[in-house]
Design a protein around this motif. Structure first.
Motif, short mmCIF file in Angstrom:
data_model
loop_
_atom_site.label_atom_id
_atom_site.label_comp_id
_atom_site.label_asym_id
_atom_site.label_seq_id
_atom_site.Cartn_x
_atom_site.Cartn_y
_atom_site.Cartn_z
N LEU A 56 0.83 -1.20 0.00
CA LEU A 56 0.00 0.00 0.00
C LEU A 56 0.87 1.26 0.00
CD1 LEU A 56 -2.73 1.39 0.09
CD2 LEU A 56 -2.73 1.08 2.58
N ILE A 57 1.96 1.24 0.76
CA ILE A 57 2.88 2.39 0.76
C ILE A 57 3.46 2.58 -0.63
CG2 ILE A 57 5.00 3.37 1.73
CD1 ILE A 57 4.42 1.61 4.27
N GLU A 58 3.91 1.50 -1.25
CA GLU A 58 4.46 1.58 -2.61
C GLU A 58 3.43 2.15 -3.58
OE1 GLU A 58 6.12 -2.15 -3.95
OE2 GLU A 58 7.20 -2.43 -2.05
N PRO A 81 13.15 0.35 13.60
CA PRO A 81 13.58 -1.04 13.42
C PRO A 81 12.50 -2.09 13.73
CG PRO A 81 14.38 -0.22 15.52
CD PRO A 81 13.65 0.92 14.85
N SER A 82 11.29 -1.67 14.10
CA SER A 82 10.28 -2.68 14.42
C SER A 82 9.84 -3.41 13.15
CB SER A 82 9.08 -2.04 15.13
OG SER A 82 8.22 -1.44 14.20
N PRO A 83 9.34 -4.63 13.30
CA PRO A 83 8.97 -5.43 12.12
C PRO A 83 7.95 -4.74 11.21
CG PRO A 83 9.03 -6.83 14.06
CD PRO A 83 9.21 -5.41 14.55
N ARG A 84 7.05 -3.90 11.75
CA ARG A 84 6.03 -3.24 10.94
C ARG A 84 6.55 -1.98 10.26
NH1 ARG A 84 1.75 -5.29 9.15
NH2 ARG A 84 0.56 -3.38 9.34
N ASP A 85 7.75 -1.51 10.60
CA ASP A 85 8.32 -0.30 10.00
C ASP A 85 8.94 -0.64 8.65
OD1 ASP A 85 7.63 1.33 12.15
OD2 ASP A 85 9.53 0.99 13.19
N VAL A 86 8.15 -0.41 7.58
CA VAL A 86 8.59 -0.80 6.24
C VAL A 86 8.60 0.37 5.25
CG1 VAL A 86 7.90 -3.22 6.48
CG2 VAL A 86 6.24 -1.54 5.63
N THR A 87 8.50 1.60 5.77
CA THR A 87 8.49 2.76 4.87
C THR A 87 9.75 2.85 4.02
OG1 THR A 87 7.02 3.94 6.38
CG2 THR A 87 8.21 5.26 4.77
N PRO A 88 10.97 2.66 4.57
CA PRO A 88 12.16 2.74 3.72
C PRO A 88 12.18 1.67 2.62
CG PRO A 88 12.78 2.96 6.02
CD PRO A 88 11.33 2.54 5.99
N GLU A 89 11.75 0.46 2.96
CA GLU A 89 11.73 -0.61 1.95
C GLU A 89 10.76 -0.27 0.82
OE1 GLU A 89 13.59 -2.23 5.46
OE2 GLU A 89 11.71 -1.15 5.24
N ALA A 90 9.58 0.26 1.18
CA ALA A 90 8.60 0.64 0.16
C ALA A 90 9.13 1.79 -0.69
CB ALA A 90 7.29 1.05 0.83
N LEU A 92 12.31 2.61 -1.29
CA LEU A 92 13.40 2.13 -2.16
C LEU A 92 12.85 1.27 -3.31
CD1 LEU A 92 16.03 1.31 0.60
CD2 LEU A 92 16.19 3.13 -1.13
N ALA A 93 11.76 0.55 -3.06
CA ALA A 93 11.17 -0.30 -4.10
C ALA A 93 10.63 0.50 -5.28
CB ALA A 93 10.06 -1.17 -3.50
N VAL A 94 10.21 1.75 -5.05
CA VAL A 94 9.66 2.56 -6.14
C VAL A 94 10.67 3.57 -6.67
CG1 VAL A 94 7.32 2.26 -5.25
CG2 VAL A 94 8.61 4.34 -4.67
N VAL A 123 15.14 7.41 4.26
CA VAL A 123 15.85 7.50 2.98
C VAL A 123 15.27 8.65 2.17
CG1 VAL A 123 16.44 5.04 2.91
CG2 VAL A 123 14.33 5.83 1.81
N GLY A 124 16.03 9.08 1.19
CA GLY A 124 15.58 10.04 0.20
C GLY A 124 15.82 9.44 -1.17
N VAL A 125 14.84 9.55 -2.05
CA VAL A 125 14.96 8.96 -3.39
C VAL A 125 14.34 9.87 -4.44
CG1 VAL A 125 14.83 6.62 -2.41
CG2 VAL A 125 12.77 7.66 -3.38
N ILE A 126 14.67 9.56 -5.68
CA ILE A 126 14.06 10.23 -6.83
C ILE A 126 13.26 9.20 -7.62
CG2 ILE A 126 14.51 11.35 -9.05
CD1 ILE A 126 17.04 12.55 -7.76
N ARG A 127 12.06 9.59 -7.98
CA ARG A 127 11.26 8.83 -8.93
C ARG A 127 10.80 9.82 -9.98
NH1 ARG A 127 8.30 4.09 -9.51
NH2 ARG A 127 6.47 4.34 -10.85
#
Length: 192
Positions: A56-58, A81-90, A92-94, A123-127
């Protein structure tokens, strides 16, 4: 260089509990208030309050960039670092390109205040021609990260990340953004 151009900014608060109504979200109002004070441009916000679900974040980030044409997308929450903290992974995926300096600077600013800042994974990214930045979840930390560390006289000791955001977006082909120097001074190299 028209400071009157309207800037479209995506704001995403990522929280299981706030999105389910357990408590009031504080991230979106904090982002909206700070940006409203910092930017001289008219701003159109596109806001989302969603749970910590990576797909959903992605999808939300892709929608805000590819469909809503936001030049800047700021997320809040889900970077620990908690298991539900997935914002950076999402995020980076996009991403098409990673901008590691933003995450490094966010941690440097936060380390000025708390030793647990090293646990943050922002993280900071460009899309495309959009910049996506993961911010902390607390309103005070959001402000500190964006503005930086100031001494008792209001002089900048450690630059906040937003000082670099307008020039980054400009370099990517995005709209000209101007800031109120009383809140944060946008940095641009002097032209020769």
């Amino acid at each position: 260089m028209n400071a009157l151009n309207t800037i479209r900014i995506g704001l995403v608060s990522i929280s299981d509990r706030a999105s389910s109504g357990v408590y009031q979200d504080e991230g979106l109002p904090a982002l909206r208030d700070w940006l409203g004070a910092a930017l001289l441009n008219p701003v159109e916000f596109v806001e989302r309050l969603i749970p910590d679900e990576q797909p959903l974040i992605e999808a939300t980030l892709v929608e805000l960039v590819d469909v809503c044409d936001c030049a800047l997308v700021l997320t809040t929450g889900g970077t620990g670092p908690s298991p539900r903290d997935v914002t950076p992974e999402a995020t980076l995926a996009v991403a098409q390109r990673v901008m590691p300096g933003f995450g490094e600077q966010m941690r440097q600013i936060s380390l000025y205040y708390v030793p647990t800042a090293i646990l943050s994974r922002q993280v900071g990214v460009i899309r495309g021609t959009s910049l996506i930045l993961n911010l902390p979840g607390r309103p005070k930390s959001i402000r500190e990260t964006l503005e930086g560390v100031k001494d008792k006289d209001g002089q900048v000791v450690v630059h906040g990340i937003f000082a670099s955001v307008p020039y980054c977006i400009e370099l990517m082909g995005g709209p000209w953004m101007d800031t109120d120097p009383a809140v944060v001074q946008a940095f641009r190299p002097k032209k020769k």
